[in-house]
Write an enzyme that holds these catalytic residues in place. Structure first.
Site, PDB file in Angstrom:
ATOM      1  N   ASP A  52       0.685  -1.259   0.120  1.00 15.82           N
ATOM      2  CA  ASP A  52      -0.012  -0.112   0.137  1.00 15.82           C
ATOM      3  C   ASP A  52       0.953   1.192  -0.070  1.00 15.82           C
ATOM      4  OD1 ASP A  52      -2.524  -1.439   0.315  1.00 15.82           O
ATOM      5  OD2 ASP A  52      -1.824  -1.660   2.603  1.00 15.82           O
ATOM      6  N   LYS A 102      -0.110  -8.729  -1.831  1.00 16.26           N
ATOM      7  CA  LYS A 102      -1.404  -7.937  -2.214  1.00 16.26           C
ATOM      8  C   LYS A 102      -1.266  -6.642  -2.887  1.00 16.26           C
ATOM      9  CE  LYS A 102      -3.979  -6.160   1.143  1.00 16.26           C
ATOM     10  NZ  LYS A 102      -5.136  -5.112   0.776  1.00 16.26           N
ATOM     11  N   ASP A 121      -6.571  -7.419  -4.522  1.00 12.09           N
ATOM     12  CA  ASP A 121      -7.687  -6.774  -3.525  1.00 12.09           C
ATOM     13  C   ASP A 121      -8.484  -5.859  -4.428  1.00 12.09           C
ATOM     14  OD1 ASP A 121      -9.219  -6.486  -1.381  1.00 12.09           O
ATOM     15  OD2 ASP A 121      -7.719  -5.518  -0.065  1.00 12.09           O
ATOM     16  N   LEU A 122      -9.395  -6.302  -5.103  1.00  9.12           N
ATOM     17  CA  LEU A 122     -10.290  -5.339  -6.025  1.00  9.12           C
ATOM     18  C   LEU A 122     -11.533  -5.149  -5.151  1.00  9.12           C
ATOM     19  CD1 LEU A 122      -9.488  -6.164  -9.558  1.00  9.12           C
ATOM     20  CD2 LEU A 122      -8.382  -4.571  -8.067  1.00  9.12           C
ATOM     21  N   LYS A 123     -11.823  -6.162  -4.374  1.00  7.06           N
ATOM     22  CA  LYS A 123     -13.379  -5.702  -3.700  1.00  7.06           C
ATOM     23  C   LYS A 123     -14.546  -5.515  -4.737  1.00  7.06           C
ATOM     24  CE  LYS A 123     -11.684  -4.678   0.835  1.00  7.06           C
ATOM     25  NZ  LYS A 123     -10.272  -4.280   0.709  1.00  7.06           N
ATOM     26  N   HIS A 174     -17.752  -5.585  -6.606  1.00  7.29           N
ATOM     27  CA  HIS A 174     -19.063  -5.258  -6.142  1.00  7.29           C
ATOM     28  C   HIS A 174     -19.908  -4.465  -7.049  1.00  7.29           C
ATOM     29  CE1 HIS A 174     -21.901  -3.705  -2.646  1.00  7.29           C
ATOM     30  NE2 HIS A 174     -22.409  -4.685  -3.302  1.00  7.29           N
ATOM     31  N   ASP A 175     -20.638  -5.658  -7.884  1.00  5.73           N
ATOM     32  CA  ASP A 175     -21.793  -4.980  -9.023  1.00  5.73           C
ATOM     33  C   ASP A 175     -22.725  -5.906  -9.463  1.00  5.73           C
ATOM     34  OD1 ASP A 175     -22.548  -3.447 -11.131  1.00  5.73           O
ATOM     35  OD2 ASP A 175     -20.474  -2.558 -11.253  1.00  5.73           O
ATOM     36  N   ILE A 176     -23.699  -5.923 -10.348  1.00  7.26           N
ATOM     37  CA  ILE A 176     -24.483  -6.703 -10.745  1.00  7.26           C
ATOM     38  C   ILE A 176     -23.618  -7.957 -11.244  1.00  7.26           C
ATOM     39  CG2 ILE A 176     -26.253  -5.364 -11.129  1.00  7.26           C
ATOM     40  CD1 ILE A 176     -25.629  -5.424 -14.143  1.00  7.26           C
ATOM     41  N   PRO A 177     -24.531  -9.214 -11.140  1.00  9.35           N
ATOM     42  CA  PRO A 177     -23.533 -10.464 -11.433  1.00  9.35           C
ATOM     43  C   PRO A 177     -22.876 -10.346 -13.018  1.00  9.35           C
ATOM     44  CG  PRO A 177     -25.676 -10.922 -10.600  1.00  9.35           C
ATOM     45  CD  PRO A 177     -25.678  -9.532 -10.748  1.00  9.35           C
ATOM     46  N   ASN A 178     -23.427  -9.847 -13.939  1.00  9.24           N
ATOM     47  CA  ASN A 178     -22.951  -9.937 -15.287  1.00  9.24           C
ATOM     48  C   ASN A 178     -21.668  -8.830 -15.184  1.00  9.24           C
ATOM     49  OD1 ASN A 178     -22.929 -10.256 -18.051  1.00  9.24           O
ATOM     50  ND2 ASN A 178     -23.502  -8.202 -18.352  1.00  9.24           N
ATOM     51  N   THR A 190     -14.164  -2.708   7.960  1.00 14.07           N
ATOM     52  CA  THR A 190     -13.771  -2.361   9.192  1.00 14.07           C
ATOM     53  C   THR A 190     -13.942  -0.860   9.460  1.00 14.07           C
ATOM     54  OG1 THR A 190     -11.580  -2.582   8.578  1.00 14.07           O
ATOM     55  CG2 THR A 190     -12.593  -4.607  10.069  1.00 14.07           C
ATOM     56  N   ARG A 214       0.017  -6.891  13.707  1.00 15.45           N
ATOM     57  CA  ARG A 214       1.325  -6.333  14.168  1.00 15.45           C
ATOM     58  C   ARG A 214       2.063  -7.250  14.977  1.00 15.45           C
ATOM     59  NH1 ARG A 214      -0.346  -3.394  10.862  1.00 15.45           N
ATOM     60  NH2 ARG A 214      -0.886  -1.297  11.054  1.00 15.45           N
ATOM     61  N   ARG A 246       2.304  -2.413   6.606  1.00 16.62           N
ATOM     62  CA  ARG A 246       3.466  -1.642   7.300  1.00 16.62           C
ATOM     63  C   ARG A 246       4.216  -2.147   8.151  1.00 16.62           C
ATOM     64  NH1 ARG A 246      -1.360   2.579   8.869  1.00 16.62           N
ATOM     65  NH2 ARG A 246      -2.247   0.737   8.655  1.00 16.62           N
TER      66      ARG A 246
HETATM   67  O1  C5P Z   1      -0.216  -1.553   7.110  1.00 16.04           O
HETATM   68  P1  C5P Z   1      -1.304  -2.704   7.627  1.00 16.04           P
HETATM   69  O2  C5P Z   1      -0.850  -4.090   7.987  1.00 16.04           O
HETATM   70  O3  C5P Z   1      -2.330  -2.164   8.667  1.00 16.04           O
HETATM   71  O4  C5P Z   1      -2.288  -3.259   6.232  1.00 16.04           O
HETATM   72  C1  C5P Z   1      -3.379  -3.784   6.260  1.00 16.04           C
HETATM   73  C2  C5P Z   1      -3.867  -3.958   4.835  1.00 16.04           C
HETATM   74  O5  C5P Z   1      -4.981  -5.153   5.196  1.00 16.04           O
HETATM   75  C3  C5P Z   1      -4.333  -3.004   4.200  1.00 16.04           C
HETATM   76  O6  C5P Z   1      -3.860  -3.127   2.801  1.00 16.04           O
HETATM   77  C4  C5P Z   1      -5.582  -2.835   4.526  1.00 16.04           C
HETATM   78  O7  C5P Z   1      -6.230  -2.231   3.529  1.00 16.04           O
HETATM   79  C5  C5P Z   1      -6.050  -4.205   4.646  1.00 16.04           C
HETATM   80  N1  C5P Z   1      -7.378  -4.544   5.212  1.00 16.04           N
HETATM   81  C6  C5P Z   1      -7.393  -4.183   6.827  1.00 16.04           C
HETATM   82  N2  C5P Z   1      -8.582  -4.380   7.273  1.00 16.04           N
HETATM   83  C7  C5P Z   1      -9.479  -5.138   6.702  1.00 16.04           C
HETATM   84  C8  C5P Z   1      -9.559  -5.352   5.439  1.00 16.04           C
HETATM   85  C9  C5P Z   1      -8.523  -5.045   4.686  1.00 16.04           C
HETATM   86  O8  C5P Z   1      -6.333  -3.850   7.323  1.00 16.04           O
HETATM   87  N3  C5P Z   1     -10.508  -5.419   7.266  1.00 16.04           N
END
Ligand code: C5P
Length: 238
Positions: free
Chosen positions: A14, A36, A64-66, A68-72, A123, A183, A217
């Site tokens: 990221d 990712k 990680d594109l998430k 989210h749209d109609i099925p087609n 989240t 972490r 991070r």
């Molecule tokens: O730097 P860090 O370890 O906090 O990054 C966590 C990664 O996981 C980021 O790419 C963040 O967008 C993703 N993520 C998250 N919590 C979620 C879903 C995805 O932290 N519920």
């Protein structure tokens, strides 16, 4: 558990431009096979970036594109990814049954090694948002999550992105649990938490049922990346 923790850890690339991505990947030990790529990187670098990361550094990709749209539309979006070395792809479970089944159909036809992961509630939504959006009281949230996990299972979705704190609520459904919010032990309670509020250390997360960890991070900004990789591999996760 008989795997090396680094084999089940994905690094989130990221907040880096492409030069920074390459600089980081040059230093990332081979122990970590998965990275990712999020929406931001994909919009900027597209298919070429995904191919490049795979070819230059031998990494497999969690895209990680998430979706989210109609099925087609989701099915068509997935066909534009055919041929890419992606091992994981996210979709929003709130797209519903037909969308999730359409995604599986494309997966079965065109991708041999792809796992589709469902995202439940973001989240970033807090209890106030869940009340505003869905009229959920606090004690209804666990049940709402559980409905998402059932939907994932019933549509043949391979896995789910969830906090390690939720992993036990996903079991016994046979879903791969990919857990961000991680972490290292010595970072917990320090500024290295960043914007994460509830985090778990890697060993505890595996023990709590995570199949894969997503770490951003803690690795991309590590003072000593090699030491952190050694630390991961030395964890007692049995
Ligand atoms: O730097 P860090 O370890 O906090 O990054 C966590 C990664 O996981 C980021 O790419 C963040 O967008 C993703 N993520 C998250 N919590 C979620 C879903 C995805 O932290 N519920």
């Amino acid at each position: 558990m008989s795997f090396l923790p680094t084999q089940r850890t994905m690094v989130a690339l990221d907040n880096m431009d492409q030069a920074a991505v390459h600089a980081f990947l040059k230093t990332l030990p081979q122990d970590i096979p998965l990275v990712k790529i999020g929406l931001e990187q994909y919009l900027a670098g597209g298919r070429a970036l995904v191919q490049e990361i795979h070819e230059l550094y031998g990494k497999e990709i969690f895209l990680d594109l998430k979706l989210h749209d109609i099925p087609n539309t989701v099915a068509k979006a997935m066909t534009s990814l055919i041929g890419l070395p992606i091992k994981f792809l996210t979709v929003h479970l709130s797209g519903g049954k037909a969308m999730l089944e359409a995604a599986q159909e494309v997966r079965e036809k065109h991708f041999k090694d792809l796992n589709i992961l469902g995202v439940s509630y973001l989240t970033s939504l807090d209890q106030g948002d869940l009340k505003d959006l869905f009229n959920y009281e606090e004690d209804q949230v666990a049940e709402a999550f559980s409905r998402f996990f059932d939907l994932a299972q019933n549509t043949g979705t391979q896995g789910i992105v969830c906090s390690a704190f939720e992993a036990k609520h996903v079991a016994p459904r046979p879903l791969i649990k990919v857990c961000p919010g991680i972490r290292f032990q010595d970072e917990i309670g320090t500024a290295n938490m960043g914007d994460q509020k509830r985090v778990m250390d890697p060993a505890s997360a595996f023990k709590a049922g995570a199949d894969y960890l997503v770490m951003g991070r803690s690795l991309t900004q590590a003072q000593n990346l090699e030491e952190r990789i050694k630390e991961l591999n030395g964890l007692n996760i049995a």
